[in-house]
Scaffold this motif. Structure first.
Motif, PDB file in Angstrom:
ATOM      1  N   ARG A  23       0.834  -1.199   0.000  1.00  0.00           N
ATOM      2  CA  ARG A  23       0.000   0.000   0.000  1.00  0.00           C
ATOM      3  C   ARG A  23       0.873   1.254   0.000  1.00  0.00           C
TER       4      ARG A  23
ATOM      5  N   LYS B 251       0.576  14.505   5.056  1.00  0.00           N
ATOM      6  CA  LYS B 251       0.808  13.047   5.111  1.00  0.00           C
ATOM      7  C   LYS B 251       1.115  12.619   6.541  1.00  0.00           C
ATOM      8  N   GLN B 252       1.952  13.371   7.228  1.00  0.00           N
ATOM      9  CA  GLN B 252       2.301  13.024   8.611  1.00  0.00           C
ATOM     10  C   GLN B 252       1.087  13.101   9.535  1.00  0.00           C
TER      11      GLN B 252
ATOM     12  N   ASP C 171      -1.573  10.098   8.035  1.00  0.00           N
ATOM     13  CA  ASP C 171      -1.185   8.687   7.975  1.00  0.00           C
ATOM     14  C   ASP C 171       0.316   8.550   8.202  1.00  0.00           C
ATOM     15  N   ARG C 172       0.686   8.016   9.337  1.00  0.00           N
ATOM     16  CA  ARG C 172       2.113   7.809   9.621  1.00  0.00           C
ATOM     17  C   ARG C 172       2.481   6.333   9.584  1.00  0.00           C
ATOM     18  N   HIS C 173       1.693   5.515   8.897  1.00  0.00           N
ATOM     19  CA  HIS C 173       1.881   4.083   9.034  1.00  0.00           C
ATOM     20  C   HIS C 173       2.408   3.378   7.790  1.00  0.00           C
ATOM     21  N   THR C 174       3.048   4.079   6.895  1.00  0.00           N
ATOM     22  CA  THR C 174       3.627   3.417   5.737  1.00  0.00           C
ATOM     23  C   THR C 174       4.855   2.643   6.196  1.00  0.00           C
ATOM     24  N   SER C 175       4.887   1.364   5.852  1.00  0.00           N
ATOM     25  CA  SER C 175       5.979   0.485   6.286  1.00  0.00           C
ATOM     26  C   SER C 175       7.323   0.985   5.768  1.00  0.00           C
TER      27      SER C 175
ATOM     28  N   GLN D 120       9.066   0.681   1.973  1.00  0.00           N
ATOM     29  CA  GLN D 120       9.598   1.852   1.274  1.00  0.00           C
ATOM     30  C   GLN D 120      11.054   1.630   0.855  1.00  0.00           C
TER      31      GLN D 120
END
Length: 184
Positions: A18, A36-37, A40-44, A48
């Motif tokens: 995602r 973005k912060q 949603d702070r949950h991007t792996s 990345q």
């Protein structure tokens, strides 16, 4: 300076990855980074890093070119199969974009849409109606039942088999209609 480009890698790599991206004009970079912060702070981080490595090595670009060729071949098989099975009794839209097409079946009247979708399902073909996306009485809705057919995850044999099954679904409906007229 007035364009924002939005994309994702979920269709080219995996739906479970995602990761999306934005290319924004320089004057908006800080604003979008902050948004973005906050949102949603949950991007792996490991996803990345892996994606960055694929991009930097050129593997991702080669992969995308390969997938585009495969999907183009699948699309051509689908279009050819639809033309062979239905000829002028179906029209296709959206064949130049995405990983699906919309097919309008002119032999299937709108009031038989649910029966057609059920007959297709009985024959192993899952399809979705585009009917709810159109106003009643529009030219598209009057021309027959429209369904979405995706092809990206299918082999040539699967595509041809499913199109044949759709032809059988249309024939089943026509027989049911003829029998109903005889008995009614």
């Amino acid at each position: 300076h007035r364009v924002i480009y939005v994309g994702t890698v979920s269709k080219t790599l995996s739906p479970t990855m995602r990761i999306g991206y934005l290319v924004v004009p320089p004057q908006f970079q800080d604003l979008f980074a902050t948004a973005k912060q906050v949102v949603d702070r949950h991007t792996s981080m490991s996803d990345q890093i892996a994606l960055a490595s694929l991009i930097e090595s050129g593997i991702y670009e080669r992969h995308v070119r390969k997938i585009r060729r495969q999907n183009s071949a699948r699309r051509e098989i689908l279009l050819r199969s639809l033309r062979n099975e239905f000829g002028a009794h179906a029209s296709i839209s959206g064949a130049n974009a995405g990983l699906h097409v919309v097919v309008w079946f002119h032999q299937v009247q709108i009031e038989h849409e649910a029966d057609f979708i059920e007959a297709a399902k009985e024959l192993g073909v899952g399809v979705y109606s585009v009917g709810p996306l159109y106003e009643p009485g529009t030219a598209e809705r009057q021309s027959g039942v429209g369904i979405v057919i995706g092809y990206a995850a299918l082999s040539q044999r699967q595509i041809e088999s499913r199109v044949s099954a759709l032809k059988k679904a249309v024939e089943r409906l026509r027989k049911r209609k003829a029998n109903a007229l005889k008995s009614g």
